[in-house]
Design a protein around this motif. Structure first.
Motif, PDB file in Angstrom:
ATOM      1  N   ASN A   1       2.165   3.377   5.320  1.00  0.00           N
ATOM      2  CA  ASN A   1       1.499   3.425   4.298  1.00  0.00           C
ATOM      3  C   ASN A   1       1.416   5.581   4.491  1.00  0.00           C
TER       4      ASN A   1
ATOM      5  N   LEU B   1       3.074   2.009  -9.774  1.00  0.00           N
ATOM      6  CA  LEU B   1       3.593   1.702  -8.771  1.00  0.00           C
ATOM      7  C   LEU B   1       4.623   2.149  -7.980  1.00  0.00           C
TER       8      LEU B   1
ATOM      9  N   ASP C   1       4.529  -2.113  -4.425  1.00  0.00           N
ATOM     10  CA  ASP C   1       3.676  -2.334  -5.125  1.00  0.00           C
ATOM     11  C   ASP C   1       2.890  -3.194  -5.533  1.00  0.00           C
TER      12      ASP C   1
ATOM     13  N   VAL D   1      -4.597  -3.839  -5.338  1.00  0.00           N
ATOM     14  CA  VAL D   1      -3.398  -3.632  -4.201  1.00  0.00           C
ATOM     15  C   VAL D   1      -4.035  -2.175  -2.901  1.00  0.00           C
TER      16      VAL D   1
END
Length: 299
Positions: free
Chosen positions: A40, A107, A111, A150
């Motif tokens: 992330n 995306l 994802d 998501v």
């Protein structure tokens, strides 16, 4: 991807130093040379080992300090698709998959599962997005929504959702006008049926004043006048339909036929003339007139 510390670089003409990365915290799947998936958005570290210089570890006390490895947000542009509904159609639309991604702005990183939740649609005048009670007038509007579904969507993406077009198209309104048969001089009451009225509308409310005879016909003259009884719309008689007669409807008209029969008047249909034994009789039918004279004999 390195720099030397102050007064602690290669000396004595040595060169060719190479850093082989062996770990990067920003990578969660794959390897540093074949990345499958990043972490992330956030700040991480990477480290590696030095090589490429002859007798490197013999001639140097080598220290390799870890570097920072940042994961920054990707751009996600969601373009909402066009939505079309017919005037008065109260079916709810499925907005959740009504989108496309912008160029190079979809995306990434494996994802998936994006869902659009509509929050407003200008084509709806009554009720809610999931329980439509009334549509707006025929015309062009827009709808908007928010993206979800998501994991860590707002953390990992700069999300832009562009409004979609929402159009209301005219409904079909069909008029079937009744045929009429009248006698000369007897006024007719013209009638018909309308099929397709919707969205809570009434005929009077949308400008329909009933059914009327076209002005080109004189109902005092015997004859058959095909397709001459029409619909009175906004003060004018129309025998054919079209798209522009009513704002919210595409109008179709099946006009009626008027048949005018001759009136019956005994004083006209049978009498004696002034000459002795002469008589005249007029026999009239709907489309033809016969004149018969019977002559008498003289005395």
């Amino acid at each position: 991807a390195f720099t030397f510390g102050n007064n602690a670089g290669l000396v004595n003409g040595d060169n060719g130093l190479v850093i082989n990365a062996d770990k990067d915290g920003a990578i969660t799947e794959g390897s540093v040379s074949d990345v499958k998936k990043t972490n992330n958005v956030g700040s991480y570290e990477w480290n590696g080992t030095a090589s490429g210089v002859d007798n490197l570890n013999t001639n140097y006390d080598v220290t390799v300090n870890a570097g920072k490895s940042d994961v920054t947000k990707a751009n996600l542009v969601v373009n909402l698709k066009d939505i079309t509904r017919v005037y008065g159609n109260l079916d709810a639309k499925n907005y959740s998959n009504a989108y496309t991604f912008g160029a190079d702005a979809g995306l990434v990183n494996g994802d998936s599962g994006l869902v659009i939740k509509a929050d407003k649609d200008g084509a709806i005048a009554g009720g809610t997005l999931t329980n439509v009670e009334k549509t707006s007038n025929a015309g062009k509007y827009s709808w908007s929504g928010t993206a979800s579904g998501v994991a860590n969507l707002d953390t990992n993406y700069n999300v832009t959702v562009n409004a979609g077009k929402s159009e209301v198209t005219p409904a079909k309104l069909t008029f079937v006008v009744d045929d009429k048969t009248i006698t000369q001089g007897v006024p007719a009451e013209y009638t018909g049926k309308a099929n397709g009225l919707t969205n809570g509308d009434t005929l009077a409310g949308i400008g329909v004043g009933g059914y009327e005879l076209d002005s080109s016909v004189n109902p005092l003259i015997v004859g058959v006048y095909e397709d001459k009884i029409g619909v009175l719309i906004n003060g004018s008689v129309h025998l054919t339909g079209g798209d522009g007669l009513l704002k919210n409807y595409k109008v179709e008209i099946d006009p009626g036929t008027l048949t005018v029969l001759a009136s019956f008047n005994p004083t006209d249909d049978y009498w004696f003339g002034t000459a002795p034994w002469d008589k005249e009789r007029n026999l009239r039918e709907r489309k033809a007139e016969f004149h018969y004279v019977a002559g008498g004999m003289s005395l």
